[in-house]
Design a protein around this motif. Structure first.
Motif, PDB file in Angstrom:
ATOM      1  N   ALA A 180       0.827  -1.216   0.000  1.00 35.63           N
ATOM      2  CA  ALA A 180       0.000   0.000   0.000  1.00 35.63           C
ATOM      3  C   ALA A 180       0.852   1.253   0.000  1.00 35.63           C
ATOM      4  CB  ALA A 180      -0.922   0.009   1.219  1.00 35.63           C
ATOM      5  N   GLY A 181       0.313   2.318  -0.586  1.00 38.21           N
ATOM      6  CA  GLY A 181       0.966   3.621  -0.552  1.00 38.21           C
ATOM      7  C   GLY A 181       2.375   3.578  -1.102  1.00 38.21           C
ATOM      8  N   ASN A 182       3.316   4.112  -0.325  1.00 42.06           N
ATOM      9  CA  ASN A 182       4.699   4.132  -0.800  1.00 42.06           C
ATOM     10  C   ASN A 182       5.486   2.907  -0.361  1.00 42.06           C
ATOM     11  OD1 ASN A 182       4.861   4.710   1.887  1.00 42.06           O
ATOM     12  ND2 ASN A 182       6.093   6.568   1.686  1.00 42.06           N
ATOM     13  N   SER A 183       4.793   1.867   0.089  1.00 43.60           N
ATOM     14  CA  SER A 183       5.436   0.588   0.370  1.00 43.60           C
ATOM     15  C   SER A 183       5.298  -0.327  -0.840  1.00 43.60           C
ATOM     16  CB  SER A 183       4.787  -0.086   1.590  1.00 43.60           C
ATOM     17  OG  SER A 183       4.998   0.674   2.753  1.00 43.60           O
ATOM     18  N   ASP A 184       6.267  -1.182  -1.032  1.00 39.93           N
ATOM     19  CA  ASP A 184       6.237  -2.099  -2.175  1.00 39.93           C
ATOM     20  C   ASP A 184       6.936  -3.398  -1.778  1.00 39.93           C
ATOM     21  OD1 ASP A 184       5.489  -2.465  -4.983  1.00 39.93           O
ATOM     22  OD2 ASP A 184       7.631  -2.498  -5.394  1.00 39.93           O
ATOM     23  N   TRP A 185       6.497  -3.948  -0.636  1.00 32.40           N
ATOM     24  CA  TRP A 185       7.192  -5.106  -0.080  1.00 32.40           C
ATOM     25  C   TRP A 185       6.760  -6.384  -0.793  1.00 32.40           C
ATOM     26  CZ3 TRP A 185      10.073  -1.659   1.187  1.00 32.40           C
ATOM     27  CH2 TRP A 185       9.799  -0.636   2.080  1.00 32.40           C
ATOM     28  N   ARG A 186       7.069  -6.437  -2.058  1.00 30.85           N
ATOM     29  CA  ARG A 186       6.720  -7.552  -2.939  1.00 30.85           C
ATOM     30  C   ARG A 186       7.993  -8.170  -3.497  1.00 30.85           C
ATOM     31  NH1 ARG A 186       1.353  -6.590  -5.683  1.00 30.85           N
ATOM     32  NH2 ARG A 186       2.236  -7.942  -7.285  1.00 30.85           N
ATOM     33  N   ILE A 187       7.967  -9.476  -3.758  1.00 31.97           N
ATOM     34  CA  ILE A 187       9.143 -10.128  -4.328  1.00 31.97           C
ATOM     35  C   ILE A 187       9.292  -9.840  -5.812  1.00 31.97           C
ATOM     36  CG2 ILE A 187       9.253 -11.932  -2.589  1.00 31.97           C
ATOM     37  CD1 ILE A 187       7.896 -13.817  -4.587  1.00 31.97           C
ATOM     38  N   SER A 212       2.351   5.471  13.089  1.00 27.60           N
ATOM     39  CA  SER A 212       1.878   6.449  12.091  1.00 27.60           C
ATOM     40  C   SER A 212       2.374   6.090  10.694  1.00 27.60           C
ATOM     41  CB  SER A 212       2.322   7.876  12.455  1.00 27.60           C
ATOM     42  OG  SER A 212       1.838   8.231  13.739  1.00 27.60           O
ATOM     43  N   SER A 213       2.440   4.793  10.416  1.00 23.61           N
ATOM     44  CA  SER A 213       2.802   4.322   9.073  1.00 23.61           C
ATOM     45  C   SER A 213       1.595   3.613   8.456  1.00 23.61           C
ATOM     46  CB  SER A 213       4.013   3.393   9.119  1.00 23.61           C
ATOM     47  OG  SER A 213       3.786   2.311  10.018  1.00 23.61           O
ATOM     48  N   ASP A 214       0.459   4.300   8.515  1.00 22.11           N
ATOM     49  CA  ASP A 214      -0.787   3.780   7.952  1.00 22.11           C
ATOM     50  C   ASP A 214      -0.819   4.114   6.467  1.00 22.11           C
ATOM     51  OD1 ASP A 214      -3.351   3.043   7.294  1.00 22.11           O
ATOM     52  OD2 ASP A 214      -4.334   4.599   8.491  1.00 22.11           O
ATOM     53  N   ARG A 215      -0.402   3.162   5.635  1.00 21.96           N
ATOM     54  CA  ARG A 215      -0.208   3.428   4.208  1.00 21.96           C
ATOM     55  C   ARG A 215      -1.513   3.491   3.429  1.00 21.96           C
ATOM     56  NH1 ARG A 215       5.235   4.640   4.887  1.00 21.96           N
ATOM     57  NH2 ARG A 215       6.284   2.933   5.977  1.00 21.96           N
ATOM     58  N   ASP A 216      -2.565   2.846   3.924  1.00 21.46           N
ATOM     59  CA  ASP A 216      -3.817   2.800   3.164  1.00 21.46           C
ATOM     60  C   ASP A 216      -4.952   3.541   3.867  1.00 21.46           C
ATOM     61  OD1 ASP A 216      -4.162   1.058   5.227  1.00 21.46           O
ATOM     62  OD2 ASP A 216      -4.735  -0.662   3.990  1.00 21.46           O
ATOM     63  N   SER A 217      -4.606   4.321   4.900  1.00 21.09           N
ATOM     64  CA  SER A 217      -5.558   5.218   5.571  1.00 21.09           C
ATOM     65  C   SER A 217      -6.777   4.494   6.148  1.00 21.09           C
ATOM     66  CB  SER A 217      -6.016   6.316   4.591  1.00 21.09           C
ATOM     67  OG  SER A 217      -4.912   7.047   4.097  1.00 21.09           O
TER      68      SER A 217
END
Length: 453
Positions: free
Chosen positions: A215-222, A294-299
């Motif tokens: 979500a958001g500015n995270s991209d923790w995908r392989i 406060s790292s709620d990426r998808d609100s």
């Protein structure tokens, strides 16, 4: 001669000028792709008096090795041993050059296989043309491919895992293993091998994507910012995939050895928590990767510490009873992600906090050790029954615990393992994977959780 860490790096010797020319990685890969043998395993340091050392090649059965030579080099790049190969590769696909006849499955006996026990290289040439190269330790002159492989302790071999894999980097292709002359080191050559090189059914590692980890500015995908992480685990012989869908079930965890949950954004239901608890109790490994408050990426009101610990009673304002506990890691795994952290926490370099643990030691010499790792604004770990392994300024950032027959590890920052390749094809800002001991930490956690350390 006492066996010395020899970086197997087969060198192209220019007879006319007496110099050694190092071929480029693409040259090596091209030759390997056309059916050339590769150096597959090196056992250079036996416990006590050296005997039974060997160099193993893997290649096409029946291939003649007339004209092929193995050359050993010391840390400064000076050759000290040369072995002219004879005969052909056996039907097994493994050709073993042994120091003496005590080596299992030995094809050729040559006393020159008693290699140095210090940083070194070994190269395989064919009529003066470089075919394959391996370097290990920290040689002043690296005659291998890419970065050199780790040095190994006496009694361990340096093994290509999976068998025959050649990524162009010795550090990615080789690891410490139990000597296995003439048989598989584990793995299939396609990333589907057994982690730990124990043979048999491949061990499966999944990265969770059911909790909006991209979500958001995270991209923790392989296939995104964790692609280097996934590739590194494949190079160790694990089957690596993604756990997708809307929920985690016992059926989805069937056959899985390690589940990585990187900064989840949505809470776990009671049913999911029960499935994960059973998974760990029955021998599964669980890697929990958090981030700061406060790292709620998808609100949706949830950040990763709250997802792991359970609803904080504040945000979101109302939560159904089936989600309030979420993963409840304090009660189930003996650790929790601190609610006291905030976005203003500084960037830390976490270091080992004392004691010995396989995750920190790495299991195969200093090249796999974890000496430091980056915490790029994360959250600390509060300890219950778990053991703290790394920290800074009195805070713990890495913890591990044994739960039932399984294992759990927790790390306080998701950015530690990211590279700068994103799943949408763009390039990110940060490439933290190769920094400090971040890559070793990522690999070693999974290896420990899988029971391979």
């Amino acid at each position: 001669m006492k066996n010395t860490l020899i970086l197997l790096s087969l060198s192209l010797t220019l007879a006319a000028c007496g110099q050694v020319r190092q071929a480029t990685t693409p040259d090596l890969q091209t030759l390997a792709a056309t059916g050339e043998p590769v150096v597959n395993e090196v056992y250079y340091d036996t416990p006590g008096t050296d005997s039974g050392t060997f160099i193993e090649l893997k290649g096409p059965a029946g291939k003649s090795l007339s004209g092929y030579t193995l050359t050993a080099y010391n840390a400064t790049g000076t050759s000290y041993a040369s072995i002219a190969l004879t005969g052909s590769i056996p039907a097994s696909g493994y050709y073993v050059v042994g120091q003496d006849s005590s080596v299992p499955g030995v094809t050729q006996v040559n006393a020159a296989t008693d290699l140095y026990n210090t940083s070194s290289s070994v190269r395989l040439t064919r009529s003066g043309t470089l075919v394959d190269a391996v370097a290990y330790g920290s040689p002043g002159t690296n005659l291998g491919e890419g970065s050199s492989a780790p040095a190994v302790s006496a009694g361990s071999a340096l093994a290509r895992t999976p068998d025959g894999q050649d990524t162009g980097s010795n550090s990615a292709d080789f690891r410490a293993a139990t000597p296995s002359a003439g048989v598989s080191n584990g793995g299939t050559g396609t990333g589907g091998g057994t982690g730990g090189g124990t043979g048999g059914t491949p061990k499966k590692v999944l990265f969770d994507l059911t909790k909006h980890e991209d979500a958001g500015n995270s991209d923790w995908r392989i296939d995104g910012a964790y692609s280097a992480y996934g590739d590194a685990l494949k190079a160790l012989g694990y089957t690596v995939g993604t756990l997708s869908g809307s929920s985690i079930t016992s059926a989805a965890l069937s056959g899985v050895k390690v589940l990585v949950i990187p900064e989840p954004q949505n809470p776990f239901s009671d049913t999911e928590r029960a499935a994960l608890t059973t998974f760990v109790q029955n021998g599964g490994g669980l890697f929990l990767i958090g981030d700061h408050r406060s790292s709620d990426r998808d609100s949706d009101g949830w950040d990763s510490p709250e997802v792991f610990d359970g609803w904080d009673g504040s945000t979101p304002a109302s939560v159904s009873s089936t989600l309030q506990k979420s993963l409840a890691v304090s009660g189930t795994y003996g650790l929790s992600f601190s609610f006291a952290s905030s976005f203003s926490d500084p960037v830390y370099t976490a270091t080992p906090t004392g004691g010995t643990h396989p995750i920190i030691a790495g299991g195969s010499g200093t090249a796999d050790d974890v000496t430091s790792a980056g915490v790029y604004v994360g959250t600390s770990i509060d300890l219950g029954s778990a053991t703290g392994l790394m920290g800074n300024a009195g805070k713990t950032y890495l913890a591990a615990n044994r739960v039932g027959s399984g294992r759990v590890a927790a790390w306080g920052d998701s950015s530690t393992f990211e590279d700068n390749t994103l799943s949408d094809g763009t390039t990110g800002t940060y490439n933290n994977w190769p920094n400090l001991s971040n890559a070793n930490l990522g690999r070693n956690v999974v290896r420990w959780l899988a029971g391979d350390l």
